[in-house]
Motif scaffolding. Structure first.
Motif, PDB file in Angstrom:
ATOM      1  N   PRO A 107       0.810  -1.223   0.000  1.00 32.06           N
ATOM      2  CA  PRO A 107       0.000   0.000   0.000  1.00 32.06           C
ATOM      3  C   PRO A 107       0.841   1.269   0.000  1.00 32.06           C
ATOM      4  N   GLU A 108       0.215   2.362  -0.415  1.00 23.74           N
ATOM      5  CA  GLU A 108       0.873   3.659  -0.466  1.00 23.74           C
ATOM      6  C   GLU A 108       1.379   4.089   0.905  1.00 23.74           C
ATOM      7  N   SER A 109       0.718   3.645   1.953  1.00 21.31           N
ATOM      8  CA  SER A 109       1.140   4.003   3.307  1.00 21.31           C
ATOM      9  C   SER A 109       2.512   3.431   3.667  1.00 21.31           C
ATOM     10  N   ARG A 111       5.105   3.287   1.415  1.00 16.82           N
ATOM     11  CA  ARG A 111       5.820   3.610   0.183  1.00 16.82           C
ATOM     12  C   ARG A 111       7.326   3.343   0.298  1.00 16.82           C
ATOM     13  N   ARG A 114       7.924  -0.270  -0.020  1.00 18.48           N
ATOM     14  CA  ARG A 114       7.663  -0.681  -1.405  1.00 18.48           C
ATOM     15  C   ARG A 114       8.822  -0.312  -2.314  1.00 18.48           C
ATOM     16  N   ASP A 115       9.331   0.916  -2.163  1.00 19.74           N
ATOM     17  CA  ASP A 115      10.452   1.354  -2.988  1.00 19.74           C
ATOM     18  C   ASP A 115      11.708   0.528  -2.682  1.00 19.74           C
ATOM     19  N   ARG A 118      11.341  -2.857  -4.346  1.00 21.25           N
ATOM     20  CA  ARG A 118      11.538  -2.737  -5.801  1.00 21.25           C
ATOM     21  C   ARG A 118      13.024  -2.573  -6.121  1.00 21.25           C
TER      22      ARG A 118
END
Length: 288
Positions: A107-109, A111, A114-115, A118
């Motif tokens: 989720p964006e929360s 981020r 997540r980055d 990736r």
């Protein structure tokens, strides 16, 4: 003009010895050999100390720089990745035809996590297929999962294996590899590494003695160019690459250079790099 561009930061990192220190006298000597000024080195050292990655004992050329405990793990190169590359070059790691897929939904929360995930996936050689879906030709599940757990997002990651990957209408493995990875750029970087290694191999193989500063300079140049070539390399198996592949030639030349450096002077190369790679070099390079 030298044929290798090296930043002062790369130079300092490359000079780190196995005891996590850098001898400032040797640092300034190699910097001069590379065409860097004392002022450039001083400014770089100051930045590294302020960032907290190094501490400094003493001043000027008599100083000793020491990698801090928090920064030390980042100085260990990915030895197993290098070993795997050489095994592929020698035909000892054939591809079994399996594609390894990873997808994530974070989720964006979260981020930052997540980055970070990736970035890890791309660094491991993954290629984006489409939103949140990445593919590798190598078994990378354990490495991806370990990073996902570190970041606290393991529950959002999915793993799959396939022997029939199709992207659009394309399913030929070599064509897929050419479409998914920037192979032209990777090949160009390896050709540059080979061009840098060839004259240094001649120099290292000549009977003339080289000073410790000269050996350190060659080692730094090779390490810098090797890193530049390997960082974007997904280490695809030969079955997926054009033949001949310049990466194999470049690594062979580099291994021969490493062998000469190890023979000429045990501690002459940047120890963190060359001591950790020593076993790999002895496995793959002929004796000199």
């Amino acid at each position: 003009m030298r044929d290798v561009e090296i930043s002062t930061r790369t130079l300092v990192h490359g000079m780190v010895r196995h005891d996590a220190t850098v001898d400032a006298g040797e640092l300034y000597a190699v910097a001069a050999e590379l065409g860097m000024s004392d002022q450039q080195v001083r400014l770089c050292v100051g930045r590294l100390v302020r960032e907290g990655s190094f501490s400094q004992e003493g001043r000027g050329r008599g100083a000793v720089l020491r990698v801090t405990a928090d920064a030390w793990p980042s100085f260990a190169p990915a030895v197993e990745f290098v070993r795997h590359a050489f095994r592929q070059d020698r035909g000892l790691a054939p591809w079994d035809g399996t594609w390894h897929l990873v997808a994530f939904a974070v989720p964006e929360s979260a981020r930052a996590a997540r980055d970070g995930l990736r970035e890890t996936i791309l660094r491991l050689g993954g290629a984006p297929v489409q939103g949140g879906l990445y593919v590798s030709a190598n078994a990378w599940e354990d490495l991806v999962e370990a990073r996902a757990r570190e970041l606290g997002v393991a529950d959002g990651v999915t793993y799959a294996l396939s022997r029939d990957l199709r992207v659009g209408g394309e399913r030929d493995p070599r064509a897929l590899a050419a479409a998914l990875w920037p192979l032209d750029d990777v090949a160009a970087r390896h050709r540059r590494l080979a061009a840098v290694a060839k004259p240094r191999l001649v120099r290292l193989g000549a009977p003339e003695e080289l000073s410790r500063t000269e050996l350190l300079t060659v080692a730094i140049e090779l390490a810098s160019e090797f890193t530049r070539a390997m960082d974007p390399d997904p280490l695809l198996p030969p079955e997926l690459l054009p033949s001949p592949w310049p990466g194999a030639q470049a690594r062979d030349l580099l291994a021969r250079c490493w062998s000469h450096l190890l023979r000429r002077d045990g501690p002459a190369g940047p120890a963190v790099l060359f001591r950790l790679y020593a076993d790999v070099v002895r496995e793959v390079a002929p004796p000199v």
